[in-house]
Design a protein around this motif. Sequence first.
Motif, PDB file in Angstrom:
ATOM      1  N   ARG A 246     -77.055 -16.614 -67.441  1.00 12.94           N
ATOM      2  CA  ARG A 246     -76.801 -17.607 -68.481  1.00 12.94           C
ATOM      3  C   ARG A 246     -75.300 -17.906 -68.587  1.00 12.94           C
ATOM      4  O   ARG A 246     -74.892 -19.078 -68.678  1.00 12.94           O
ATOM      5  N   MET A 249     -74.186 -19.991 -65.518  1.00 12.61           N
ATOM      6  CA  MET A 249     -74.627 -21.381 -65.573  1.00 12.61           C
ATOM      7  C   MET A 249     -73.857 -22.161 -66.634  1.00 12.61           C
ATOM      8  O   MET A 249     -73.542 -23.353 -66.443  1.00 12.61           O
ATOM      9  N   GLN A 250     -73.554 -21.524 -67.764  1.00 10.89           N
ATOM     10  CA  GLN A 250     -72.737 -22.187 -68.778  1.00 10.89           C
ATOM     11  C   GLN A 250     -71.336 -22.469 -68.241  1.00 10.89           C
ATOM     12  O   GLN A 250     -70.759 -23.538 -68.495  1.00 10.89           O
ATOM     13  N   HIS A 251     -70.792 -21.509 -67.473  1.00  9.80           N
ATOM     14  CA  HIS A 251     -69.476 -21.707 -66.871  1.00  9.80           C
ATOM     15  C   HIS A 251     -69.488 -22.878 -65.903  1.00  9.80           C
ATOM     16  O   HIS A 251     -68.577 -23.725 -65.907  1.00  9.80           O
ATOM     17  N   PHE A 252     -70.528 -22.965 -65.066  1.00  9.52           N
ATOM     18  CA  PHE A 252     -70.627 -24.058 -64.104  1.00  9.52           C
ATOM     19  C   PHE A 252     -70.785 -25.400 -64.813  1.00  9.52           C
ATOM     20  O   PHE A 252     -70.255 -26.419 -64.355  1.00  9.52           O
ATOM     21  N   ALA A 253     -71.520 -25.404 -65.944  1.00 13.68           N
ATOM     22  CA  ALA A 253     -71.712 -26.642 -66.695  1.00 13.68           C
ATOM     23  C   ALA A 253     -70.396 -27.115 -67.320  1.00 13.68           C
ATOM     24  O   ALA A 253     -70.126 -28.322 -67.393  1.00 13.68           O
ATOM     25  N   GLN A 254     -69.565 -26.157 -67.753  1.00 12.65           N
ATOM     26  CA  GLN A 254     -68.286 -26.505 -68.365  1.00 12.65           C
ATOM     27  C   GLN A 254     -67.214 -26.808 -67.339  1.00 12.65           C
ATOM     28  O   GLN A 254     -66.251 -27.518 -67.638  1.00 12.65           O
ATOM     29  N   PRO A 256     -67.518 -28.208 -63.709  1.00 12.46           N
ATOM     30  CA  PRO A 256     -68.247 -28.676 -62.520  1.00 12.46           C
ATOM     31  C   PRO A 256     -67.446 -28.522 -61.234  1.00 12.46           C
ATOM     32  O   PRO A 256     -68.023 -28.291 -60.170  1.00 12.46           O
ATOM     33  N   ALA A 259     -68.011 -25.169 -59.944  1.00 14.06           N
ATOM     34  CA  ALA A 259     -69.381 -25.065 -59.434  1.00 14.06           C
ATOM     35  C   ALA A 259     -69.476 -25.655 -58.028  1.00 14.06           C
ATOM     36  O   ALA A 259     -70.094 -25.059 -57.141  1.00 14.06           O
TER      37      ALA A 259
END
Length: 408
Positions: A246, A249-254, A256, A259
């Motif tokens: 989790r 994925m939050q890091h990748f969403a913030q 990109p 990511a």
Amino acid sequence: MARPHAVPSPHAYFSYYPFQTGPMLWYVFAGSIFGSHNIIAFQILNAFAITGLVAALWRLGTLIGLDDAGHAALATLLATCVPLLMFATFVYPNAVGFSITVAGVALIAQAFRAQHAWQCVLALVGGFLVCGIGVILKSTFIILMLAAIIGIALVVIANRKWWQGVAAIASFGGAYMLTKLPVRIIEHITHQDFGNGMPMLSWITLGLNEREGTTPGWWTGIPLRTFHETHGNYAQQSQVAKEFIRERMQHFAQDPGDAVHFFSEKLASEWAEPTFMTSLYSQYGSSAHGFTGLPQWILSGTGAARLTSYENIAQTVLYAFALAGVIAMLISGVRSAARPMEDATIFARTFLCAAFLGGFLCYLFWEAKGIYTLPFYLLLFPLAAYGVQTIMCCVPRSPRLRSKKAPA
């Protein structure tokens, strides 16, 4: 308690990885015949398995629609694939498990060419059981079984023979249960309980981990440390893994950009490394110590760079031809609406595409390693041969002298 990076006891090892009891039974079986330390014997067995794999890929190529030109292209692509030739040196039973699983899929494909219902059911049951044996040797090859189910679903939708779907699902269930037998057998023999081991989410934590000094998504000791910190509690391990996933994925969403950087490096290490680690494994072990002359020059001498350059070109060409083949099959599928394809053709085409995509998506998040993605790369060869076949049909032929004058 031993540190996570130390060599564990057999009980500790199978407590971490209960699914490894399948490969252990393979080693016991082959070792009892040839000797447990006879590395060359295991590699020879791998070579025989790869020969069977080529035969299964050849059969799948026939089913997707390869003609003489396509088969010639497939033979050329396979014969010039260096990672395939070197796959046998990897002593772990990946090659044997993959060969058995693909052979099972080829048998499943034959079910749709059976003349009688009982022959079809028998082929489906037998094919999935063979696949189950392959999955015992390498658990991630269950992706191939799932791809086979997708192929069967499309066939059943097309032919409306719903009983084939029921037989396939039941066979899949039986094969899946078969994959659970090795750990039960070993626990019964040793009178020990290995527990549930590490959850599958642990391998996703590996696949999403970025640790300085290592390639993104490759192995680290994080899951083993979590196992020891939770004293092997499966639920607690799963919770730790969920929290880590989790957060990532939050890091990748913030971010990109990070990511893109992470996944591009990870995918490149899995799918763009042209040797798929086979050259590396070919240099390991006692079998490599006797190399002299040409083998030594190719693997560790000045020829290694040239070989890698060749493999890089061959890999790029294979990807391009496979893409052309998939596009050609999609176009032919649309055009064949008026004249439906054979069930076996629908199955084989769907399986090859779904299996590769399944492997790609799995190792997008799973623990990364080139030798793990090699089997799914090999599934592209029939598709690439179909691409070559299509291109040859589209390219206009050069003018030729149609006939020669007979001598006076």
